[in-house]
Design a protein around this motif. Sequence first.
Motif, PDB file in Angstrom:
ATOM      1  N   ASN A  61     -43.799  51.754 -10.561  1.00 52.44           N
ATOM      2  CA  ASN A  61     -42.693  51.993  -9.645  1.00 52.44           C
ATOM      3  C   ASN A  61     -42.112  50.698  -9.086  1.00 52.44           C
ATOM      4  O   ASN A  61     -40.931  50.642  -8.749  1.00 52.44           O
ATOM      5  CB  ASN A  61     -43.143  52.928  -8.530  1.00 52.44           C
ATOM      6  N   SER A  62     -42.931  49.655  -9.007  1.00 49.91           N
ATOM      7  CA  SER A  62     -42.418  48.357  -8.585  1.00 49.91           C
ATOM      8  C   SER A  62     -41.457  47.788  -9.627  1.00 49.91           C
ATOM      9  O   SER A  62     -40.416  47.219  -9.295  1.00 49.91           O
ATOM     10  CB  SER A  62     -43.568  47.379  -8.343  1.00 49.91           C
ATOM     11  N   VAL A  63     -41.807  47.944 -10.908  1.00 54.31           N
ATOM     12  CA  VAL A  63     -40.910  47.502 -11.986  1.00 54.31           C
ATOM     13  C   VAL A  63     -39.572  48.229 -11.884  1.00 54.31           C
ATOM     14  O   VAL A  63     -38.500  47.613 -11.944  1.00 54.31           O
ATOM     15  CB  VAL A  63     -41.565  47.747 -13.365  1.00 54.31           C
ATOM     16  N   ASN A  64     -39.617  49.544 -11.719  1.00 54.09           N
ATOM     17  CA  ASN A  64     -38.366  50.299 -11.644  1.00 54.09           C
ATOM     18  C   ASN A  64     -37.605  50.025 -10.360  1.00 54.09           C
ATOM     19  O   ASN A  64     -36.371  50.098 -10.333  1.00 54.09           O
ATOM     20  CB  ASN A  64     -38.637  51.793 -11.815  1.00 54.09           C
ATOM     21  N   ALA A  65     -38.318  49.676  -9.279  1.00 57.63           N
ATOM     22  CA  ALA A  65     -37.633  49.284  -8.046  1.00 57.63           C
ATOM     23  C   ALA A  65     -36.877  47.974  -8.241  1.00 57.63           C
ATOM     24  O   ALA A  65     -35.740  47.820  -7.789  1.00 57.63           O
ATOM     25  CB  ALA A  65     -38.640  49.156  -6.903  1.00 57.63           C
ATOM     26  N   GLU A  66     -37.506  47.016  -8.934  1.00 60.25           N
ATOM     27  CA  GLU A  66     -36.841  45.740  -9.223  1.00 60.25           C
ATOM     28  C   GLU A  66     -35.609  45.966 -10.100  1.00 60.25           C
ATOM     29  O   GLU A  66     -34.561  45.350  -9.885  1.00 60.25           O
ATOM     30  CB  GLU A  66     -37.804  44.783  -9.930  1.00 60.25           C
ATOM     31  N   ARG A  67     -35.736  46.851 -11.070  1.00 57.71           N
ATOM     32  CA  ARG A  67     -34.607  47.121 -11.964  1.00 57.71           C
ATOM     33  C   ARG A  67     -33.473  47.818 -11.214  1.00 57.71           C
ATOM     34  O   ARG A  67     -32.304  47.501 -11.414  1.00 57.71           O
ATOM     35  CB  ARG A  67     -35.079  47.973 -13.148  1.00 57.71           C
ATOM     36  N   GLU A 130     -56.546  40.493  -7.775  1.00 59.41           N
ATOM     37  CA  GLU A 130     -57.373  41.389  -6.972  1.00 59.41           C
ATOM     38  C   GLU A 130     -56.640  42.667  -6.590  1.00 59.41           C
ATOM     39  O   GLU A 130     -57.265  43.628  -6.148  1.00 59.41           O
ATOM     40  CB  GLU A 130     -57.837  40.662  -5.699  1.00 59.41           C
ATOM     41  N   SER A 131     -55.313  42.695  -6.739  1.00 61.43           N
ATOM     42  CA  SER A 131     -54.549  43.884  -6.377  1.00 61.43           C
ATOM     43  C   SER A 131     -53.280  43.961  -7.210  1.00 61.43           C
ATOM     44  O   SER A 131     -52.800  42.955  -7.742  1.00 61.43           O
ATOM     45  CB  SER A 131     -54.175  43.860  -4.891  1.00 61.43           C
ATOM     46  N   ALA A 132     -52.727  45.176  -7.293  1.00 63.79           N
ATOM     47  CA  ALA A 132     -51.466  45.366  -8.006  1.00 63.79           C
ATOM     48  C   ALA A 132     -50.341  44.619  -7.308  1.00 63.79           C
ATOM     49  O   ALA A 132     -49.450  44.066  -7.960  1.00 63.79           O
ATOM     50  CB  ALA A 132     -51.150  46.856  -8.100  1.00 63.79           C
ATOM     51  N   LEU A 133     -50.363  44.599  -5.990  1.00 60.35           N
ATOM     52  CA  LEU A 133     -49.337  43.892  -5.224  1.00 60.35           C
ATOM     53  C   LEU A 133     -49.322  42.404  -5.565  1.00 60.35           C
ATOM     54  O   LEU A 133     -48.267  41.813  -5.793  1.00 60.35           O
ATOM     55  CB  LEU A 133     -49.581  44.085  -3.726  1.00 60.35           C
ATOM     56  N   GLN A 134     -50.510  41.816  -5.642  1.00 63.04           N
ATOM     57  CA  GLN A 134     -50.629  40.389  -5.967  1.00 63.04           C
ATOM     58  C   GLN A 134     -50.114  40.111  -7.376  1.00 63.04           C
ATOM     59  O   GLN A 134     -49.385  39.142  -7.603  1.00 63.04           O
ATOM     60  CB  GLN A 134     -52.097  39.966  -5.846  1.00 63.04           C
ATOM     61  N   MET A 135     -50.473  40.978  -8.326  1.00 60.13           N
ATOM     62  CA  MET A 135     -50.060  40.751  -9.704  1.00 60.13           C
ATOM     63  C   MET A 135     -48.553  40.916  -9.862  1.00 60.13           C
ATOM     64  O   MET A 135     -47.902  40.124 -10.548  1.00 60.13           O
ATOM     65  CB  MET A 135     -50.807  41.703 -10.643  1.00 60.13           C
ATOM     66  N   HIS A 136     -47.977  41.926  -9.242  1.00 59.79           N
ATOM     67  CA  HIS A 136     -46.533  42.119  -9.358  1.00 59.79           C
ATOM     68  C   HIS A 136     -45.770  40.939  -8.757  1.00 59.79           C
ATOM     69  O   HIS A 136     -44.784  40.470  -9.345  1.00 59.79           O
ATOM     70  CB  HIS A 136     -46.109  43.419  -8.665  1.00 59.79           C
ATOM     71  N   ASP A 137     -46.231  40.454  -7.627  1.00 62.26           N
ATOM     72  CA  ASP A 137     -45.565  39.315  -7.004  1.00 62.26           C
ATOM     73  C   ASP A 137     -45.622  38.092  -7.916  1.00 62.26           C
ATOM     74  O   ASP A 137     -44.638  37.359  -8.058  1.00 62.26           O
ATOM     75  CB  ASP A 137     -46.223  39.004  -5.650  1.00 62.26           C
ATOM     76  N   ALA A 138     -46.778  37.874  -8.552  1.00 58.41           N
ATOM     77  CA  ALA A 138     -46.922  36.735  -9.464  1.00 58.41           C
ATOM     78  C   ALA A 138     -45.996  36.878 -10.668  1.00 58.41           C
ATOM     79  O   ALA A 138     -45.354  35.908 -11.098  1.00 58.41           O
ATOM     80  CB  ALA A 138     -48.374  36.618  -9.920  1.00 58.41           C
ATOM     81  N   LEU A 139     -45.905  38.074 -11.213  1.00 56.48           N
ATOM     82  CA  LEU A 139     -45.038  38.294 -12.377  1.00 56.48           C
ATOM     83  C   LEU A 139     -43.573  38.077 -12.029  1.00 56.48           C
ATOM     84  O   LEU A 139     -42.818  37.488 -12.809  1.00 56.48           O
ATOM     85  CB  LEU A 139     -45.243  39.714 -12.915  1.00 56.48           C
ATOM     86  N   MET A 140     -43.158  38.523 -10.855  1.00 52.31           N
ATOM     87  CA  MET A 140     -41.761  38.373 -10.457  1.00 52.31           C
ATOM     88  C   MET A 140     -41.406  36.920 -10.144  1.00 52.31           C
ATOM     89  O   MET A 140     -40.229  36.557 -10.144  1.00 52.31           O
ATOM     90  CB  MET A 140     -41.448  39.271  -9.264  1.00 52.31           C
ATOM     91  N   HIS A 141     -42.407  36.086  -9.868  1.00 57.63           N
ATOM     92  CA  HIS A 141     -42.146  34.670  -9.609  1.00 57.63           C
ATOM     93  C   HIS A 141     -42.322  33.810 -10.857  1.00 57.63           C
ATOM     94  O   HIS A 141     -42.239  32.581 -10.788  1.00 57.63           O
ATOM     95  CB  HIS A 141     -43.059  34.162  -8.479  1.00 57.63           C
ATOM     96  N   SER A 142     -42.569  34.461 -11.997  1.00 58.77           N
ATOM     97  CA  SER A 142     -42.652  33.761 -13.278  1.00 58.77           C
ATOM     98  C   SER A 142     -41.392  34.109 -14.076  1.00 58.77           C
ATOM     99  O   SER A 142     -41.172  35.284 -14.392  1.00 58.77           O
ATOM    100  CB  SER A 142     -43.899  34.207 -14.046  1.00 58.77           C
ATOM    101  N   HIS A 144     -40.304  33.956 -17.176  1.00 59.51           N
ATOM    102  CA  HIS A 144     -40.424  34.710 -18.429  1.00 59.51           C
ATOM    103  C   HIS A 144     -40.831  36.156 -18.164  1.00 59.51           C
ATOM    104  O   HIS A 144     -40.266  37.100 -18.740  1.00 59.51           O
ATOM    105  CB  HIS A 144     -41.436  34.038 -19.363  1.00 59.51           C
ATOM    106  N   HIS A 145     -41.822  36.350 -17.285  1.00 59.14           N
ATOM    107  CA  HIS A 145     -42.286  37.703 -16.989  1.00 59.14           C
ATOM    108  C   HIS A 145     -41.227  38.500 -16.232  1.00 59.14           C
ATOM    109  O   HIS A 145     -41.050  39.695 -16.461  1.00 59.14           O
ATOM    110  CB  HIS A 145     -43.588  37.649 -16.188  1.00 59.14           C
ATOM    111  N   ARG A 146     -40.517  37.828 -15.349  1.00 58.83           N
ATOM    112  CA  ARG A 146     -39.419  38.483 -14.629  1.00 58.83           C
ATOM    113  C   ARG A 146     -38.335  38.933 -15.613  1.00 58.83           C
ATOM    114  O   ARG A 146     -37.773  40.020 -15.475  1.00 58.83           O
ATOM    115  CB  ARG A 146     -38.830  37.514 -13.598  1.00 58.83           C
TER     116      ARG A 146
END
Length: 275
Positions: A61-67, A130-142, A144-146
């Motif tokens: 749902n975080s991915v779809n929220a970003e989209r 350690e959490s989904a929140l942490q991983m999503h934040d890291a992906l959105m700040h990269s 290529h992953h963003r």
Amino acid sequence: MRSFENIALMTNAILRRFAIYRVAYSPTALRIVVGCCLLLAVVALQAQQGPQAAAEQYLYNSVNAERAAAGLPALRWNANLHDAASAHAMQMREKNTLSHQLEGEADLLARAFRAGVHFSRVSENVAAGESALQMHDALMHSPHHRDNILDPAVDTIAISIAGNHGELWAVEDFATEVTTLSLLEQEKHVVGVLSRVGMPVDSTQEARETCKQDTGYVGARPGFVMRYTTADLARLPQQLLARLKLGLYGKAAVGACAPARTGFSTYSIAVMLYR
């Protein structure tokens, strides 16, 4: 995955409501508000689904929220692609390594193909934390992953998380699905497109046999032969369109054949133009 889709609908509704006030709220503030709403929803579901499923739901749902915030359509959940993502997430957990391809493992293209996914495009994000929140934040700040998350060309997704003593290993697989059609259905699509541009056309066995060949043709000599592969039957190749605009041809024949097994799902078509 019905609950995943329900939360996605809720998220999109939140984003639409806040879009009315986008002058008053910064993008960072908006992401915080949406993130809090998603966390509350995931916490409510965690007791039913377990921590890893809840974490997958948060990422989905975080991915779809970003989209949605970027004006892009939501991604559909793909059960076959989830099988491929799950196998890879477990491999990363077992080997304690973050990678797109581990030793002795097939690459992403082969994993998706073996899982039964029909696609013309596929990409992947992997993360650990350690959490989904942490991983999503890291992906959105990269960057290529963003880019993968906000890729307008993909339309489907699967996410899998494998846990190990408080450490989460996540896989986000994205794809552009290709509809499975029979050869006759493929030909019907192309016949329709050619008819709409004013070209008399039909499906023929000669065109089907010509499609199977690398060069040459079968049957009466055509004025022009076009063989092509595509994931979108509604679009004709530019070279073929240019030939049609010349006005030199009075009829066409269309034939479809099975494409080469490359992992990518495409349609193989032959169009023969006759004077």
